[in-house]
Design an enzyme around this catalytic site. Structure first.
Site, PDB file in Angstrom:
ATOM      1  N   ILE A 162      73.687  37.148  36.221  1.00 26.60           N
ATOM      2  CA  ILE A 162      73.172  36.293  37.153  1.00 26.60           C
ATOM      3  C   ILE A 162      73.259  34.852  37.178  1.00 26.60           C
ATOM      4  O   ILE A 162      72.716  33.925  38.006  1.00 26.60           O
ATOM      5  CB  ILE A 162      72.703  37.396  37.918  1.00 26.60           C
ATOM      6  CG1 ILE A 162      73.093  38.661  38.236  1.00 26.60           C
ATOM      7  CG2 ILE A 162      71.039  36.641  39.240  1.00 26.60           C
ATOM      8  CD1 ILE A 162      71.707  39.808  37.858  1.00 26.60           C
ATOM      9  N   ARG A 239      63.088  41.820  36.788  1.00 28.87           N
ATOM     10  CA  ARG A 239      62.123  42.792  37.974  1.00 28.87           C
ATOM     11  C   ARG A 239      60.307  42.365  37.606  1.00 28.87           C
ATOM     12  O   ARG A 239      60.461  41.655  36.984  1.00 28.87           O
ATOM     13  CB  ARG A 239      62.040  43.559  36.603  1.00 28.87           C
ATOM     14  CG  ARG A 239      63.120  44.598  36.821  1.00 28.87           C
ATOM     15  CD  ARG A 239      63.492  46.126  37.757  1.00 28.87           C
ATOM     16  NE  ARG A 239      64.520  46.499  37.728  1.00 28.87           N
ATOM     17  CZ  ARG A 239      65.643  47.226  38.320  1.00 28.87           C
ATOM     18  NH1 ARG A 239      65.703  46.157  39.332  1.00 28.87           N
ATOM     19  NH2 ARG A 239      66.378  47.777  38.297  1.00 28.87           N
ATOM     20  N   GLU A 268      55.340  47.890  42.402  1.00 30.16           N
ATOM     21  CA  GLU A 268      56.254  47.275  44.570  1.00 30.16           C
ATOM     22  C   GLU A 268      56.081  48.732  45.231  1.00 30.16           C
ATOM     23  O   GLU A 268      55.742  49.864  43.890  1.00 30.16           O
ATOM     24  CB  GLU A 268      57.884  47.488  44.786  1.00 30.16           C
ATOM     25  CG  GLU A 268      57.732  46.169  43.950  1.00 30.16           C
ATOM     26  CD  GLU A 268      59.464  45.482  43.448  1.00 30.16           C
ATOM     27  OE1 GLU A 268      60.347  46.480  43.951  1.00 30.16           O
ATOM     28  OE2 GLU A 268      59.809  44.661  43.503  1.00 30.16           O
ATOM     29  N   HIS A 286      62.539  42.614  47.910  1.00 27.67           N
ATOM     30  CA  HIS A 286      63.359  43.406  46.463  1.00 27.67           C
ATOM     31  C   HIS A 286      64.832  43.531  47.457  1.00 27.67           C
ATOM     32  O   HIS A 286      65.906  44.417  46.919  1.00 27.67           O
ATOM     33  CB  HIS A 286      62.989  44.534  46.348  1.00 27.67           C
ATOM     34  CG  HIS A 286      63.988  44.741  44.588  1.00 27.67           C
ATOM     35  ND1 HIS A 286      62.799  45.235  43.697  1.00 27.67           N
ATOM     36  CD2 HIS A 286      65.297  44.519  43.874  1.00 27.67           C
ATOM     37  CE1 HIS A 286      63.586  45.706  42.363  1.00 27.67           C
ATOM     38  NE2 HIS A 286      64.399  44.765  42.935  1.00 27.67           N
TER      39      HIS A 286
END
Length: 323
Positions: A162, A239, A268, A286
């Site tokens: 990523i 995260r 979350e 998210h």
């Protein structure tokens, strides 16, 4: 004797995904059962004639794959995750018991990279903030409301698939990309910094893409935020706990950094109420990884990993324990 192809499904899958997997495997779907998790696992494990040998596990941490979980279903020899992050998995325990682990590495890279750049494009020119002003009937004076993305110094924490995809995209904006990761990478053109603080000192923007581990929890802390400085921006698509959220809120409220784009949060689905009132912060739920294309790719990866497991071949995306 036919080898069992029973698979525990603890992930909430779409009907289309269930159909794809159900055509090849005998699925035991938690979300189609009236039983709570503990009773569901006990019922699955009680079938001595045809116990489940593989499981699909959610990547957001609602199921912790540890000794207790593996004790509950001792027949499992393979667990597959619908995320790249594995902070809720005891990899050493899985290795000790001979349980193969595979994640969704690579499936989401392009979508998450696009999303991270999208957050940055939104935060710096203040696209969402300007949209809200117009919808409220305001027309601010021209000038001074946003910042250019081009030529910014962008530091990436975690240059995996990523992070590398983000770096490639930012080159098109003439950004100067540098990075920090667990190890320095060979054959990349970007400057490496040995600590996140060193990286922040030489960056206008920090993009967080690293896995969540004991070492990377709160890797972006007060010292890193202060090193980034008053003109700095934080983008987090990894995260939530990679960033010390309390310190991030303070830095934003006190003007010690200028903005943030956050797709993930430390607790979350709870979002600090202070962030909700800030015009210089973009908040999303998210969702960076979840597009129809990535979901279809994940279905194919689940099928391919399960087929490999049941025929005794190596998993396609195995996770190994780092020394």
């Amino acid at each position: 004797m036919t080898v069992s192809r029973r698979v525990l499904v603890l992930v909430r899958l779409s009907p289309a995904s269930l159909a794809v997997l159900g055509a090849r495997f005998h699925l035991l779907d938690l979300h189609a059962s009236p039983l709570p998790m503990d009773a569901f696992l006990a019922a699955a494990a009680a079938d001595n004639d045809d116990p489940p040998r593989a499981a699909l596990i959610p990547g957001h941490g609602s199921v912790c794959v540890d000794a207790a979980f593996l004790d509950a279903v001792p027949s499992l020899r393979c667990v597959l995750f619908n995320s790249a992050g594995l902070d809720h998995v005891d990899l050493l325990e899985c290795e000790r018991r001979g349980v193969g682990v595979a994640n969704a590495t690579g499936v989401y890279s392009a979508d998450v990279a696009d999303y991270a750049v999208g957050l940055l494009i939104d935060v710096l020119p203040r696209v969402s903030a300007s949209d809200r002003h117009v919808r409220r009937g305001h027309w601010p004076e021209r000038g001074g409301h946003g910042f250019t993305l081009g030529r910014k110094r962008v530091g990436i924490i975690g240059l995996g698939s990523i992070g590398s995809a983000i770096a490639t995209r930012l080159e098109a904006f003439n950004c100067a990309v540098s990075y920090h990761s667990r190890r320095q990478k060979s054959n990349v053109p970007y400057c490496y910094y040995p600590t996140a603080r060193d990286l922040a000192e030489c960056s206008d923007v920090l993009v967080v893409t690293c896995p969540l581990t004991a070492e990377t929890r709160h890797i972006v802390d007060r010292r890193v935020l202060d090193a980034l400085g008053s003109g700095g921006v934080v983008v987090n698509v990894a995260r939530g706990a990679n960033v010390d959220e309390v310190e991030l809120v303070r830095a934003l409220a006190e003007g010690r950094i200028t903005g943030a784009g956050l797709d993930v949060f430390e607790h979350e689905p709870d979002v600090p109420p202070e962030l909700l009132a800030m015009e210089n912060v973009v908040l999303t739920h998210h969702q960076a990884a979840f597009t129809p294309e990535s979901v279809a790719d994940l279905d194919r990866l689940f099928v391919d990993n399960l087929e490999a497991f049941f025929r005794g071949s190596p998993l396609l995306t195995p996770v190994v324990v780092y020394d």
